[in-house]
Structures are given as structure tokens and as C-alpha cells.
Design a protein around this motif. Structure first.
Motif, mmCIF file in Angstrom:
data_model
loop_
_atom_site.group_PDB
_atom_site.id
_atom_site.type_symbol
_atom_site.label_atom_id
_atom_site.label_comp_id
_atom_site.label_asym_id
_atom_site.label_seq_id
_atom_site.Cartn_x
_atom_site.Cartn_y
_atom_site.Cartn_z
ATOM 1 N N GLU A 92 0.839 -1.187 0.000
ATOM 2 C CA GLU A 92 0.000 0.000 0.000
ATOM 3 C C GLU A 92 0.884 1.251 0.000
ATOM 4 O O GLU A 92 1.930 1.279 0.632
ATOM 5 C CB GLU A 92 -0.881 0.046 1.249
ATOM 6 N N SER A 93 0.446 2.277 -0.741
ATOM 7 C CA SER A 93 1.114 3.578 -0.694
ATOM 8 C C SER A 93 0.142 4.595 -1.278
ATOM 9 O O SER A 93 -0.816 4.245 -1.968
ATOM 10 C CB SER A 93 2.422 3.567 -1.499
ATOM 11 N N GLU A 94 0.377 5.872 -1.010
ATOM 12 C CA GLU A 94 -0.492 6.920 -1.543
ATOM 13 C C GLU A 94 -0.464 6.933 -3.059
ATOM 14 O O GLU A 94 -1.481 7.164 -3.714
ATOM 15 C CB GLU A 94 -0.060 8.290 -1.018
ATOM 16 N N ALA A 95 0.690 6.678 -3.655
ATOM 17 C CA ALA A 95 0.824 6.700 -5.104
ATOM 18 C C ALA A 95 -0.031 5.615 -5.770
ATOM 19 O O ALA A 95 -0.579 5.816 -6.840
ATOM 20 C CB ALA A 95 2.290 6.516 -5.515
#
Length: 160
Positions: free
Chosen positions: A156-159
Motif C-alpha cells: 500500500e502507498s499513496e501513489a
């Protein structure tokens, strides 16, 4: 230490052979069932999915050609193509063991066996069965994902 496998079935009409196999494999399986004939095995396989089957080649009095064991092997493989079957054969009938491998058995062990050889052969057969089943499961997952057009994301990551 817990045994790595849950169930083995020994199919042999000689109670001494069945007992010897049970004793040799007792630390490897949670449960070892013994049956005296291929017909008993057929009924048991409807309710159970063993990780290994040890299959004698002759059951009728006076039979020496291995036909009964090879016929039973064919029925087992029809029911479960991933079955881990180890043929039990006499030294003089090694050709029947080889014929069994050609027809789908994982391996064979000649009587009288060494317990180490039997355990090693059965462990390898059961591990191969487990690997085949895991590979089939993974292929099914991959196929399902490809069919749905989804690509799973790992992490998971914002990007993302």
C-alpha cells in the motif's frame, strides 16, 4: 514434533506387511489406515484423501502377475490423478513396480524393505503430491485473476 502428513493408506492382504509398514511410517503420518483389498480401498477413497497409498500388487491366492495391483492403480489414478501411490512388490517382480510407475505410481519398494528406504520413498511421494496440489491451486488463482482482468497489488502507498 507433529507428523508432516495426515493420512496414509496401506493396501495389503498380509497383516504382517501392513503392520511393518504402519510401524515404519508412524512418525510421518497422523493416521495410517490399513485395508486388505483394493475394493476396501475404493470405498475408503470416497471419504478420504490420503497423502500416500502403499499398494500391494497381488491379492488373490496364487496370483503372481501383479494384475490386481495394476488394475487398482488405474482406478486410483482415474479418481485422483495426483495420488501418491507407492507399489509394494517382491524382489522378483521389480518389473511390476516399473510398470506401475509407467501407469502413474510415484515409486515402488521391494519386499523385504529397509524401513529407511520405505520412509524415504513414501515421504518423497507424499511431498510430491502436496506440491502438485499446491501448484494446481496457484494455477487456478492465476487463471481466475487473468479471467477477471484484475492484477493484484501487493502493498500500500499513496501513489498506488
Amino acid at each position: 514434533m507433529e507428523p508432516p502428513f495426515s493420512l496414509a493408506i496401506v493396501v495389503d492382504d498380509d497383516p504382517d506387511i501392513a503392520l511393518a509398514a504402519r510401524l515404519a511410517l508412524r512418525d510421518m503420518f497422523d493416521r495410517i489406515e490399513t485395508v486388505k483389498s483394493p475394493s476396501e480401498l475404493t470405498a475408503l477413497l470416497k471419504a478420504e484423501a490420503p497423502e500416500a497409498i502403499l499398494l500391494d500388487r497381488n491379492f488373490e491366492r496364487g496370483a503372481t502377475d501383479g494384475r490386481e495391483g495394476l488394475d487398482a492403480l488405474a482406478r486410483i489414478m482415474d479418481q485422483d490423478p495426483d495420488a501418491a501411490v507407492v507399489i509394494i512388490t517382491a524382489h522378483s517382480a521389480v518389473s511390476v513396480g516399473v510398470e506401475g510407475i509407467k501407469r502413474g505410481a510415484s515409486d515402488f519398494v521391494a519386499k523385504p524393505w529397509s524401513n529407511e528406504r520405505l520412509a524415504s520413498t513414501v515421504r518423497s511421494a507424499a511431498a510430491l503430491r502436496r506440491t502438485k496440489l499446491e501448484a494446481r491451486l496457484e494455477r487456478g488463482r492465476s487463471s481466475e485473476l487473468a479471467h477477471n482482468g484484475e492484477t493484484p497489488l501487493i502493498g500500500e502507498s499513496e501513489a498506488m
